[in-house]
Scaffold this motif. Structure first.
Motif, short mmCIF file in Angstrom:
data_model
loop_
_atom_site.label_atom_id
_atom_site.label_comp_id
_atom_site.label_asym_id
_atom_site.label_seq_id
_atom_site.Cartn_x
_atom_site.Cartn_y
_atom_site.Cartn_z
N LEU A 46 0.82 -1.21 0.00
CA LEU A 46 0.00 0.00 0.00
C LEU A 46 0.86 1.26 0.00
CD1 LEU A 46 -3.09 0.61 0.17
CD2 LEU A 46 -2.64 1.34 2.50
N PRO A 369 -7.50 11.69 7.81
CA PRO A 369 -6.20 11.75 7.15
C PRO A 369 -6.33 11.40 5.66
CG PRO A 369 -6.07 10.45 9.18
CD PRO A 369 -7.51 10.77 8.96
N THR B 31 -6.05 7.83 3.60
CA THR B 31 -7.44 7.40 3.72
C THR B 31 -7.62 5.93 3.33
OG1 THR B 31 -8.27 9.64 3.41
CG2 THR B 31 -9.81 7.86 2.97
N PRO B 32 -7.10 5.51 2.15
CA PRO B 32 -7.18 4.07 1.85
C PRO B 32 -6.45 3.22 2.90
CG PRO B 32 -6.47 5.29 -0.09
CD PRO B 32 -6.54 6.27 1.03
N LEU B 33 -5.36 3.74 3.46
CA LEU B 33 -4.65 2.99 4.51
C LEU B 33 -5.58 2.69 5.67
CD1 LEU B 33 -2.08 1.96 6.04
CD2 LEU B 33 -1.82 4.28 6.88
N SER B 35 -8.87 2.58 5.69
CA SER B 35 -9.93 1.63 5.40
C SER B 35 -9.38 0.21 5.19
CB SER B 35 -10.77 2.08 4.20
OG SER B 35 -9.98 2.25 3.07
N THR B 82 -11.69 0.43 -0.35
CA THR B 82 -10.27 0.73 -0.53
C THR B 82 -9.90 0.59 -2.00
OG1 THR B 82 -9.90 -0.27 1.63
CG2 THR B 82 -7.96 0.19 0.33
#
Lengths: 482, 97
Positions: A46, A369, B31-33, B35, B82
């Motif tokens: 990620l 965030p 933000t994706p992290l 979720s 995500t």
């Protein structure tokens, strides 16, 4: 109670009748190992947008393997109920993912922290009463179980309140009672007393519901007084708690995968909370228990009187005609006005003139965030134009026009200049150093910190009053005409 | 509950690993992290199944089924949204000269 026999226990247990069971256990161990590895890889991938989607795949596969492995180990389980639970959960979860507008992602995240914490609290409760039925609770298990259920229940109500505030079901004007902190600490103290009492005598089962109620009450009281701009920190902290309670569940259930996955979630929440706090120059305790005091400095009248220059969209369009480098500074107001697509339209118009476009993203812009990045990515803004604060700050002086949309406190130069200001020391975007600044805003009303912003009265600043989206549409129209 | 020591070491190492890995995640993707980690911590679905297998009362089954529902909501919703967000992150298209 079926317990996964870990390798050291296996040697002692290897009676022939148990061979099948042990084989399943080994299958379980293998599946948990693979799942744990995939979860770690998932977070590693990620780290960059190029590999990020691979990270999601890894997480999904890890989760599937873990669930199948678990179903294989615990054969005594009632598959019917698990199946029903999974179907119902999927039916709730899918719409929350598919139709959720990107502006509502903070609410969705708060709600999913609530669900995660609820699951942990429910499972902890079920485990307690099962052990209670077997009269098999040792004190150590009880202590961890008490902390786990307390964390789970306070995160559940805390996240629900955060959801309510973000969804504007709970008015964000509620600032709590004058002696809110005293109330909060009394509830927490009572919860700790009950938890210690339970640890001392785990069979006093009537104490358990009291512990849960105190946890629920504490979560409610803790988050109720916290205002909108502090939400990024609060959401990150709740994220951390939810992960920690899942990890503690793993301690109680001898389940190493839960310990690892919960710890990963907990550390992620912790890092994000620290990033958010640094970006506001505040501490955890200040966010949770502090109150923003209005500053004693100059009133808005002194600062603004006669110095604020209001502009029309045509004025701004003319200014932009000759611009070589434009930086957009989006804030929460952009999300409220749903103006991200219009910003992109304006950017396209400017790029056609050969202008360089960048976006300056303050870490706490928005309500969680990274919120602004997602909104702008949704509007097809390429991510290499999205710049972090530290990267873009030194370059504002070489920028022809900085356009501030729906941001206020994060561009307030008082943070640098006035040591008595409530935002003193907060890192800000140095918008005031740009050659020209255009602020699109409804009025001169203060932001969350409740203080006036000298930027609006600066010589190089033009105010374009109006709703963010409407003002931008007019601006685009004026550009096309010009 | 036994074997506290290996569990504490596991927790400690996983936390440090998590801090190191997540520190490298670009703020672009915070933000994706959140979720994604939220979906991963829905691993508590495994705990719900495990606890359901221990008990045979209706109370146990109801609580654990609700636990499965809550966790499953996060698994499906978390991974899906995500991916939806990450799909939107694109680099600038190569300029046509």
């Amino acid at each position: 109670m079926i317990n996964l026999p870990w390798p050291s226990g296996l040697l002692a247990q290897a009676a022939p009748a148990e061979v099948d069971y042990i084989a399943n256990s080994w299958l379980g161990i293998a599946s948990y190992l693979i799942a744990a590895a995939l979860f770690i890889l998932s977070l590693k991938w990620l780290s960059h947008p190029r590999t990020a989607r691979r990270g999601v795949r890894a997480g999904e596969i890890g989760m599937t393997i873990a669930v199948i492995g678990t179903l294989l180990i615990y054969r005594a389980v009632s598959y019917k109920w698990i199946f029903i639970g999974m179907v119902v959960g999927s039916l709730i979860g899918a719409p929350m993912a598919v139709w959720m507008p990107m502006t509502a992602v903070p609410q969705r995240t708060a709600l999913s922290h609530a669900f995660g914490a609820l699951a942990a609290a429910l499972v902890g409760t079920a485990h307690y009463y099962t052990l209670y039925g077997d009269a098999a609770i040792d004190r150590f298990t009880m202590a961890i179980l008490a902390v786990e259920v307390l964390l789970g229940s306070l995160t559940f109500t805390g996240s629900l309140v955060a959801f309510g505030k973000l969804q504007e079901l709970v008015p964000s004007s509620i600032k709590g009672l004058p002696n809110q902190n005293a109330i909060n600490f009394s509830i927490l103290g009572a919860a700790l007393v009950v938890g210690i009492w339970l640890t001392a005598s785990p069979m006093q089962h009537w104490l358990f519901p009291i512990l849960i109620i105190l946890g629920l009450a504490f979560g409610l009281c803790l988050v109720i007084p916290i205002g909108g701009a502090d939400m990024p920190t609060v959401i990150s902290l709740l994220n951390s708690y939810a992960g920690l309670s899942a990890s503690l569940m793993g301690f109680v259930l001898d389940n190493y995968l839960l310990i690892i996955a919960g710890a990963l979630d907990g550390s992620s929440g912790l890092i994000l909370s620290i990033v958010m706090c640094k970006a506001m120059n505040r501490s955890f305790t200040n966010v949770l228990f502090g109150r923003m005091e209005p500053s004693a400095g100059g009133t808005s009248d002194d600062i603004y009187a006669g110095k604020v220059k209001s502009a029309t969209p045509e004025d701004v369009a003319m200014l932009l005609e000759g611009a070589q480098r434009v930086i957009f500074v989006p804030g929460y107001g952009l999300a409220v006005a749903q103006a991200q697509h219009t910003v992109r339209e304006l950017a396209t118009e400017l790029e056609r003139n050969g202008c360089t476009i960048e976006y300056a993203i303050h870490p706490v812009a928005g309500r969680m965030p990274g919120h602004m990045n997602v909104l702008l990515a949704e509007a097809d803004v390429p991510y290499d134009q999205l710049k972090e604060m530290d990267e873009i700050n030194p370059t504002f002086a070489q920028c022809d026009v900085a356009i501030v949309i729906g941001a206020n406190d994060v561009v307030n130069p008082l943070a640098r200049t006035d040591p008595n200001s409530p935002i003193a020391g907060m890192p800000i975007l140095n918008v005031d150093q740009a050659r020209n600044v255009v602020v699109i805003k409804r009025s001169l009303s203060p932001g969350f910190a409740g203080i006036p912003n000298p930027l609006f009265a600066a010589d190089n600043c033009l105010m374009l009053f109006g709703d963010g989206k409407k003002a931008l549409i007019e601006l685009v129209a004026a550009m096309k005409e010009g | 509950m036994h074997n506290l020591e290996p569990k504490l070491f596991t927790f400690l190492l996983a936390t440090f690993l998590g801090l190191e890995v997540i520190r490298r995640v670009s703020p672009l993707l915070h933000t994706p992290l959140m979720s994604l980690t939220n979906a991963i911590s829905a691993i508590s679905v495994v705990a719900a199944i495990q606890v359901m297998s221990e008990g045979h009362t209706t109370f146990n089954h109801v609580l654990c089924t609700l636990g499965v529902i809550a966790a499953m909501t996060n698994i499906i919703g978390g991974f899906w949204i995500t991916d939806r967000m990450l799909k939107m992150f694109r680099r600038e298209k190569p300029r046509r000269d």
